[in-house]
Design a protein around this motif. Structure first.
Motif, PDB file in Angstrom:
ATOM      1  N   GLN A   1      33.947   3.270 -12.610  1.00  0.00           N
ATOM      2  CA  GLN A   1      33.988   3.955 -11.327  1.00  0.00           C
ATOM      3  C   GLN A   1      32.646   4.646 -11.075  1.00  0.00           C
ATOM      4  OE1 GLN A   1      36.375   4.042  -9.103  1.00  0.00           O
ATOM      5  NE2 GLN A   1      36.285   5.940  -7.936  1.00  0.00           N
ATOM      6  N   VAL A   2      32.067   4.366  -9.932  1.00  0.00           N
ATOM      7  CA  VAL A   2      30.804   4.985  -9.545  1.00  0.00           C
ATOM      8  C   VAL A   2      31.038   6.473  -9.285  1.00  0.00           C
ATOM      9  CG1 VAL A   2      28.962   5.016  -7.847  1.00  0.00           C
ATOM     10  CG2 VAL A   2      30.003   2.846  -8.538  1.00  0.00           C
ATOM     11  N   GLN A   3      30.134   7.289  -9.755  1.00  0.00           N
ATOM     12  CA  GLN A   3      30.199   8.726  -9.477  1.00  0.00           C
ATOM     13  C   GLN A   3      29.007   9.119  -8.622  1.00  0.00           C
ATOM     14  OE1 GLN A   3      30.527  10.602 -13.351  1.00  0.00           O
ATOM     15  NE2 GLN A   3      32.755  10.523 -13.218  1.00  0.00           N
ATOM     16  N   LEU A   4      29.262  10.046  -7.683  1.00  0.00           N
ATOM     17  CA  LEU A   4      28.241  10.501  -6.753  1.00  0.00           C
ATOM     18  C   LEU A   4      28.128  12.021  -6.857  1.00  0.00           C
ATOM     19  CD1 LEU A   4      29.421   8.457  -3.629  1.00  0.00           C
ATOM     20  CD2 LEU A   4      27.637   7.814  -5.262  1.00  0.00           C
ATOM     21  N   VAL A   5      26.907  12.508  -6.913  1.00  0.00           N
ATOM     22  CA  VAL A   5      26.684  13.948  -7.002  1.00  0.00           C
ATOM     23  C   VAL A   5      25.657  14.353  -5.950  1.00  0.00           C
ATOM     24  CG1 VAL A   5      25.944  15.865  -8.439  1.00  0.00           C
ATOM     25  CG2 VAL A   5      27.197  13.949  -9.466  1.00  0.00           C
TER      26      VAL A   5
ATOM     27  N   ALA B   1      23.647   8.599  -7.698  1.00  0.00           N
ATOM     28  CA  ALA B   1      24.733   7.685  -8.047  1.00  0.00           C
ATOM     29  C   ALA B   1      24.623   7.266  -9.501  1.00  0.00           C
ATOM     30  CB  ALA B   1      24.693   6.455  -7.142  1.00  0.00           C
ATOM     31  N   SER B   2      25.785   7.001 -10.099  1.00  0.00           N
ATOM     32  CA  SER B   2      25.815   6.586 -11.504  1.00  0.00           C
ATOM     33  C   SER B   2      25.730   5.068 -11.647  1.00  0.00           C
ATOM     34  CB  SER B   2      27.104   7.098 -12.167  1.00  0.00           C
ATOM     35  OG  SER B   2      28.237   6.514 -11.551  1.00  0.00           O
ATOM     36  N   ALA B   3      25.483   4.378 -10.545  1.00  0.00           N
ATOM     37  CA  ALA B   3      25.396   2.920 -10.563  1.00  0.00           C
ATOM     38  C   ALA B   3      24.179   2.468  -9.778  1.00  0.00           C
ATOM     39  CB  ALA B   3      26.664   2.312  -9.974  1.00  0.00           C
ATOM     40  N   ASN B   4      23.891   1.196  -9.875  1.00  0.00           N
ATOM     41  CA  ASN B   4      22.757   0.606  -9.185  1.00  0.00           C
ATOM     42  C   ASN B   4      23.046   0.523  -7.691  1.00  0.00           C
ATOM     43  OD1 ASN B   4      20.577  -0.840  -8.315  1.00  0.00           O
ATOM     44  ND2 ASN B   4      21.145  -2.746  -9.331  1.00  0.00           N
ATOM     45  N   ILE B   5      22.365   1.343  -6.896  1.00  0.00           N
ATOM     46  CA  ILE B   5      22.662   1.353  -5.464  1.00  0.00           C
ATOM     47  C   ILE B   5      21.963   0.224  -4.715  1.00  0.00           C
ATOM     48  CG2 ILE B   5      23.059   3.830  -5.509  1.00  0.00           C
ATOM     49  CD1 ILE B   5      20.401   4.149  -3.958  1.00  0.00           C
ATOM     50  N   ALA B   6      21.052  -0.463  -5.377  1.00  0.00           N
ATOM     51  CA  ALA B   6      20.350  -1.562  -4.708  1.00  0.00           C
ATOM     52  C   ALA B   6      21.306  -2.671  -4.301  1.00  0.00           C
ATOM     53  CB  ALA B   6      19.256  -2.112  -5.610  1.00  0.00           C
ATOM     54  N   THR B   7      22.414  -2.785  -5.029  1.00  0.00           N
ATOM     55  CA  THR B   7      23.401  -3.813  -4.719  1.00  0.00           C
ATOM     56  C   THR B   7      24.692  -3.227  -4.157  1.00  0.00           C
ATOM     57  OG1 THR B   7      24.203  -3.758  -6.992  1.00  0.00           O
ATOM     58  CG2 THR B   7      22.490  -5.379  -6.463  1.00  0.00           C
TER      59      THR B   7
ATOM     60  N   ASP C   1      30.795   2.365  -1.114  1.00  0.00           N
ATOM     61  CA  ASP C   1      31.776   1.293  -1.223  1.00  0.00           C
ATOM     62  C   ASP C   1      31.140   0.148  -2.008  1.00  0.00           C
ATOM     63  OD1 ASP C   1      33.624  -0.762  -0.952  1.00  0.00           O
ATOM     64  OD2 ASP C   1      34.200  -0.111   1.059  1.00  0.00           O
ATOM     65  N   PRO C   2      31.611  -0.083  -3.232  1.00  0.00           N
ATOM     66  CA  PRO C   2      31.009  -1.128  -4.063  1.00  0.00           C
ATOM     67  C   PRO C   2      31.458  -2.540  -3.730  1.00  0.00           C
ATOM     68  CG  PRO C   2      32.740  -0.014  -5.270  1.00  0.00           C
ATOM     69  CD  PRO C   2      32.633   0.685  -3.947  1.00  0.00           C
ATOM     70  N   THR C   3      32.362  -2.678  -2.749  1.00  0.00           N
ATOM     71  CA  THR C   3      32.873  -4.016  -2.451  1.00  0.00           C
ATOM     72  C   THR C   3      32.755  -4.434  -0.996  1.00  0.00           C
ATOM     73  OG1 THR C   3      35.132  -3.193  -2.116  1.00  0.00           O
ATOM     74  CG2 THR C   3      34.525  -3.890  -4.349  1.00  0.00           C
ATOM     75  N   GLN C   4      32.801  -3.481  -0.083  1.00  0.00           N
ATOM     76  CA  GLN C   4      32.823  -3.825   1.339  1.00  0.00           C
ATOM     77  C   GLN C   4      31.512  -3.445   2.017  1.00  0.00           C
ATOM     78  OE1 GLN C   4      35.337  -5.462   2.942  1.00  0.00           O
ATOM     79  NE2 GLN C   4      36.286  -5.667   0.909  1.00  0.00           N
ATOM     80  N   TYR C   5      30.990  -4.376   2.790  1.00  0.00           N
ATOM     81  CA  TYR C   5      29.769  -4.160   3.554  1.00  0.00           C
ATOM     82  C   TYR C   5      30.057  -3.240   4.729  1.00  0.00           C
ATOM     83  CZ  TYR C   5      25.354  -5.690   5.727  1.00  0.00           C
ATOM     84  OH  TYR C   5      24.102  -5.760   6.267  1.00  0.00           O
ATOM     85  N   CYS C   6      29.041  -2.631   5.270  1.00  0.00           N
ATOM     86  CA  CYS C   6      29.260  -1.809   6.458  1.00  0.00           C
ATOM     87  C   CYS C   6      28.489  -2.388   7.641  1.00  0.00           C
ATOM     88  CB  CYS C   6      28.855  -0.355   6.246  1.00  0.00           C
ATOM     89  SG  CYS C   6      27.259  -0.063   5.493  1.00  0.00           S
ATOM     90  N   HIS C   7      29.174  -2.389   8.771  1.00  0.00           N
ATOM     91  CA  HIS C   7      28.575  -2.796  10.042  1.00  0.00           C
ATOM     92  C   HIS C   7      28.571  -1.563  10.924  1.00  0.00           C
ATOM     93  CE1 HIS C   7      28.862  -7.086   9.002  1.00  0.00           C
ATOM     94  NE2 HIS C   7      30.008  -6.756   8.432  1.00  0.00           N
TER      95      HIS C   7
ATOM     96  N   PRO D   1      35.848   4.300  -0.442  1.00  0.00           N
ATOM     97  CA  PRO D   1      36.738   4.608  -1.565  1.00  0.00           C
ATOM     98  C   PRO D   1      36.184   5.638  -2.547  1.00  0.00           C
ATOM     99  CG  PRO D   1      35.606   2.543  -1.964  1.00  0.00           C
ATOM    100  CD  PRO D   1      35.203   2.974  -0.571  1.00  0.00           C
ATOM    101  N   ILE D   2      34.878   5.862  -2.523  1.00  0.00           N
ATOM    102  CA  ILE D   2      34.255   6.753  -3.507  1.00  0.00           C
ATOM    103  C   ILE D   2      33.500   7.850  -2.773  1.00  0.00           C
ATOM    104  CG2 ILE D   2      32.601   6.905  -5.407  1.00  0.00           C
ATOM    105  CD1 ILE D   2      33.200   3.902  -5.900  1.00  0.00           C
ATOM    106  N   TRP D   3      33.751   9.103  -3.198  1.00  0.00           N
ATOM    107  CA  TRP D   3      33.157  10.266  -2.535  1.00  0.00           C
ATOM    108  C   TRP D   3      32.554  11.221  -3.548  1.00  0.00           C
ATOM    109  CZ3 TRP D   3      33.223  10.862   2.813  1.00  0.00           C
ATOM    110  CH2 TRP D   3      33.981   9.917   3.504  1.00  0.00           C
ATOM    111  N   GLY D   4      31.515  11.911  -3.126  1.00  0.00           N
ATOM    112  CA  GLY D   4      30.987  12.993  -3.926  1.00  0.00           C
ATOM    113  C   GLY D   4      31.752  14.274  -3.665  1.00  0.00           C
ATOM    114  N   GLN D   5      31.329  15.349  -4.337  1.00  0.00           N
ATOM    115  CA  GLN D   5      32.046  16.620  -4.228  1.00  0.00           C
ATOM    116  C   GLN D   5      31.550  17.463  -3.064  1.00  0.00           C
ATOM    117  OE1 GLN D   5      29.447  16.195  -6.105  1.00  0.00           O
ATOM    118  NE2 GLN D   5      28.212  18.035  -5.719  1.00  0.00           N
ATOM    119  N   GLY D   6      30.417  17.096  -2.497  1.00  0.00           N
ATOM    120  CA  GLY D   6      29.909  17.784  -1.320  1.00  0.00           C
ATOM    121  C   GLY D   6      28.864  18.840  -1.646  1.00  0.00           C
ATOM    122  N   THR D   7      28.042  19.136  -0.646  1.00  0.00           N
ATOM    123  CA  THR D   7      27.059  20.210  -0.756  1.00  0.00           C
ATOM    124  C   THR D   7      27.050  20.964   0.572  1.00  0.00           C
ATOM    125  OG1 THR D   7      24.749  20.733  -1.325  1.00  0.00           O
ATOM    126  CG2 THR D   7      25.100  18.742  -0.035  1.00  0.00           C
TER     127      THR D   7
END
Length: 123
Positions: free
Chosen positions: A1-5, A24-30, A98-104, A111-117
């Motif tokens: 699961q990707v984590q966002l801070v 992000a805890s994952a490769n955001i390039a993809t 969203d690691p699976t769905q593209y955005c238009h 599906p994945i959210w950070g805790q906010g600032t």
């Protein structure tokens, strides 16, 4: 699961600027889609901007170009540059992915959210 801070929030005066970061805890390039949102007490969450894995961006029209979304794929970090801040911009700001769905354009169903600032703009 990707984590966002998120980080970079704070208190500024009207007309000031801030740059928010989202590590992000994952490769955001993809990552097919990432975005920024905000929510003020008593208001619905507002989508602000999105960016695709190809670097295409979209932003809410009401921002009138004041907020710019960008990313540094080498650092796996998403940014939101905020210019000419107004008291109405006071809110909790969140990044999402969203690691699976593209955005238009803008979308709200991430599906994945950070805790906010928190961003507070004083007059």
């Amino acid at each position: 699961q990707v984590q966002l801070v998120e980080s970079g929030g704070g208190s500024v005066q009207t007309g000031g600027s801030l740059r928010l970061s989202c590590a992000a805890s994952a490769n955001i390039a993809t990552m097919p889609c990432m975005g920024w949102f905000r929510q003020s007490p008593g208001k619905e969450r507002e989508p602000l901007a999105t960016i695709t894995q190809y670097g295409a961006t979209a932003a809410a029209r009401f921002l009138k170009g004041r907020f710019l979304i960008s990313r540094d794929t080498a650092k796996n970090t998403l940014y939101l540059q905020m210019l000419r801040l107004e008291p109405e911009d006071t809110a909790m700001y969140y990044c999402a992915a969203d690691p699976t769905q593209y955005c238009h354009g803008l979308r709200d169903d991430f599906p994945i959210w950070g805790q906010g600032t928190q961003v507070t703009v004083s007059s």
